[in-house]
Design an enzyme around this catalytic site. Structure first.
Site, mmCIF file in Angstrom:
data_model
loop_
_atom_site.group_PDB
_atom_site.id
_atom_site.type_symbol
_atom_site.label_atom_id
_atom_site.label_comp_id
_atom_site.label_asym_id
_atom_site.label_seq_id
_atom_site.Cartn_x
_atom_site.Cartn_y
_atom_site.Cartn_z
ATOM 1 N N CYS A 2 -0.818 -6.136 -1.644
ATOM 2 C CA CYS A 2 -1.122 -4.852 -2.254
ATOM 3 C C CYS A 2 -2.323 -4.233 -1.567
ATOM 4 C CB CYS A 2 -1.404 -5.022 -3.742
ATOM 5 S SG CYS A 2 -0.062 -5.778 -4.695
ATOM 6 N N GLY A 28 1.989 -1.756 0.247
ATOM 7 C CA GLY A 28 2.823 -1.842 -0.942
ATOM 8 C C GLY A 28 3.543 -0.539 -1.198
ATOM 9 N N ASN A 101 -5.292 -7.557 -5.407
ATOM 10 C CA ASN A 101 -4.427 -7.920 -4.288
ATOM 11 C C ASN A 101 -4.482 -9.423 -4.126
ATOM 12 O OD1 ASN A 101 -3.036 -8.115 -1.825
ATOM 13 N ND2 ASN A 101 -4.906 -7.767 -0.646
ATOM 14 N N GLY A 102 -3.322 -10.084 -4.189
ATOM 15 C CA GLY A 102 -3.281 -11.528 -4.015
ATOM 16 C C GLY A 102 -2.469 -12.206 -5.095
ATOM 17 N N TYR A 257 0.799 -9.116 10.882
ATOM 18 C CA TYR A 257 1.756 -8.131 10.383
ATOM 19 C C TYR A 257 1.173 -7.089 9.435
ATOM 20 C CZ TYR A 257 5.758 -6.227 7.805
ATOM 21 O OH TYR A 257 6.658 -5.382 7.219
#
Length: 504
Positions: A2, A28, A101-102, A257
């Site tokens: 995210c 996201g 995020n995570g 990526y």
């Protein structure tokens, strides 16, 4: 994976938050949300979809206030329901909103503790809501009617003691300020910057430095592993190390990526790291395949372009753009559901036949995860007239699930899991397949940059999970929760419930 952002300013921050989410949209595409604080009143807008679709003019007008946080989401364990869009909110104590995020590796244990010991109810399957409630409980445990930055940091110390996994979070405490913190291993990225204005210094916290650049904030630095940052209502910046045993092992897949190439993460330039990945891969090709007959190197857009160009230059082979990308199709790697991903590849990429016809083509991608996209692209190259289709991955084989917030959930869905490199080559239909070696990948990311990072979370490649709490039983349970079939069942159930709700 995210994207998060938080801003303290001296004027309206709604537009700046929205613009930051557009820059972070690659992290996201499932949902987006913004919450702002006007006086003591919170204004929230969140829903499924891209940021440009979630926020219309009427929503932006309502997002008043000079501080706020935002989030773009893609689902891992959770479903695609708008109920799981972030930021989340709890009213006690003070009124706290949080975006995250995570993933937490002990989410189920925490959920049970929150219910039985803390008397807090979790309403979604998102561990972001769990993280929020842990933070809220620890703030409440300070037992104070008014809190200081020291109390906030004490709460984060307790959060780190209770929560395990990879997480970067930004929160807003009503009447007190903006908080950001990073897990003790620094797995997920978060940085902050400042901007001078006539009224004072404004601050922004974001997942990637490009969000700061887009709003003309000067990047100050990344949060250290275990560190917390707090900006109070007077605009004063406070930082504190909240973890006693922090270690710096960021996720290496950010550099492969996820991150934008123009980002700087932990003082590592993503673009330079990807260029060195290409050079290292070329070195391996010269070593294991000295008599190669490659006519042209073609990247699979967009992430692999930097590595492919460096590889072609190192091999002194022609570089060409062989695929035209439809800019209106999202990143297939982070799309939920295999059928959606498979359909999107055909919609997203179209080969330029003249670049393939009668040539021995080396296709370069950043990585091979499920393998279905690679298989389709190899077939496209053959149909475009390539004599031979070789394939190179700038990353090693992805053989293990990710548990820290990347949607590599089920080992059975990873093409390299349980297969040799030769078997992966045959599965995707390539005439030859070359993977980056892990030590070369690590060397490529850290080489020559002014960073103190010497080790990374490389669990998707080697199965070593840096938090030390992941075993086979955990991975088996995770596969049951996160495989495509399970997600489709949850989304189907969620759609049914929405339909029932709309008809009542």
């Amino acid at each position: 994976m995210c994207g998060i952002v938080g801003i303290f300013g001296y004027g309206p921050v709604n537009q700046a938050l929205y613009d930051a989410l557009l820059v972070l949209q690659h992290r996201g595409q499932d949902a987006a949300g913004i919450v702002t604080l006007e006086g003591r009143k919170l204004h929230l807008r969140k829903d499924n979809g891209l940021a440009r679709d979630v926020f219309r003019t009427r929503h932006m007008i309502d997002l008043r206030g000079n501080m706020g946080i935002g989030h773009v989401r893609y689902p891992t364990a959770g479903c695609s329901s708008s109920a799981e869009a972030q930021p989340f909110y709890v009213n006690s104590p003070f009124g706290i909103t949080l975006a995250h995020n995570g993933s937490l590796t002990n989410a189920e244990e925490l959920k049970e503790d929150l219910y039985r010991a803390d008397r807090r109810h979790i309403n979604t399957s998102s561990d972001s809501e769990i993280l929020l409630n842990v933070l809220a409980h620890e703030l409440q445990a300070q037992g104070k009617f008014h809190i200081t930055e020291h109390d906030v940091f004490s709460a984060v110390v307790a959060v780190h003691k209770r929560c395990r996994g990879g997480y970067a979070a930004v929160a807003m405490i009503n009447g007190y300020g903006v908080l950001a913190f990073r897990d003790p291993h620094g797995i997920r990225p978060v940085c902050f910057g400042r901007r001078e204005t006539p009224r004072g210094v404004e601050y922004m916290v974001a997942s990637e430095s490009v969000a700061l650049d887009a709003q003309e904030f000067e990047r100050m630095r990344d949060l250290a592993p275990g560190e917390a940052l707090f900006i109070d209502m007077q605009g004063r910046l406070h930082t504190y190390q909240c973890a006693t045993a922090a270690s710096h092992t960021p996720c290496i897949f950010e550099f492969v990526y996820f991150a934008r190439p123009d980002s700087i993460i932990d003082n590592i330039f993503v673009h330079k790291a990807r260029s060195r990945m290409g050079s290292r891969l070329a070195r391996k090709i010269r070593r294991v395949w000295p008599d190669h007959d490659i006519d042209v190197v073609i990247p699979i857009p967009d992430t692999s372009r930097t590595a492919a160009l460096a590889l072609a230059n190192s091999l002194e082979v022609k570089y060409a753009e062989g695929f035209i990308k439809n800019r209106y199709i999202g990143r297939t790697f982070i799309m939920p559901g295999q059928q959606v991903r498979k359909k999107s590849v055909k919609q997203k990429l179209n080969p330029i036949d003249s670049e393939f016809k009668d040539k021995n083509v080396l296709l370069v991608d950043d990585s091979i995860v499920r393998g279905t996209t690679s298989r389709q692209i190899v077939q496209m190259a053959r149909e475009a007239g390539a004599s031979k289709v070789y394939f190179a991955s700038a990353a090693p084989p992805v053989r293990h699930p990710n548990v820290y917030g990347i949607d590599m959930p089920a080992a059975s869905e990873l093409v390299a899991h349980g297969r040799s490199e030769r078997e992966v080559q045959e599965w995707i239909g390539a005439d030859r397949l070359i993977f980056q070696d892990l030590h070369d990948l690590i060397d490529a990311v850290v080489k020559r940059d002014k960073s103190d990072v010497t080790a990374f979370d490389t669990s998707v490649f080697d199965g070593h999970y840096v938090t030390g709490d992941v075993n086979n039983k955990y991975l088996e349970q995770l596969e049951l929760l996160r495989c495509d079939t399970a997600k489709q069942e949850r989304d189907s159930t969620d759609s049914t419930l929405v339909g029932i709700h709309n008809n009542t």
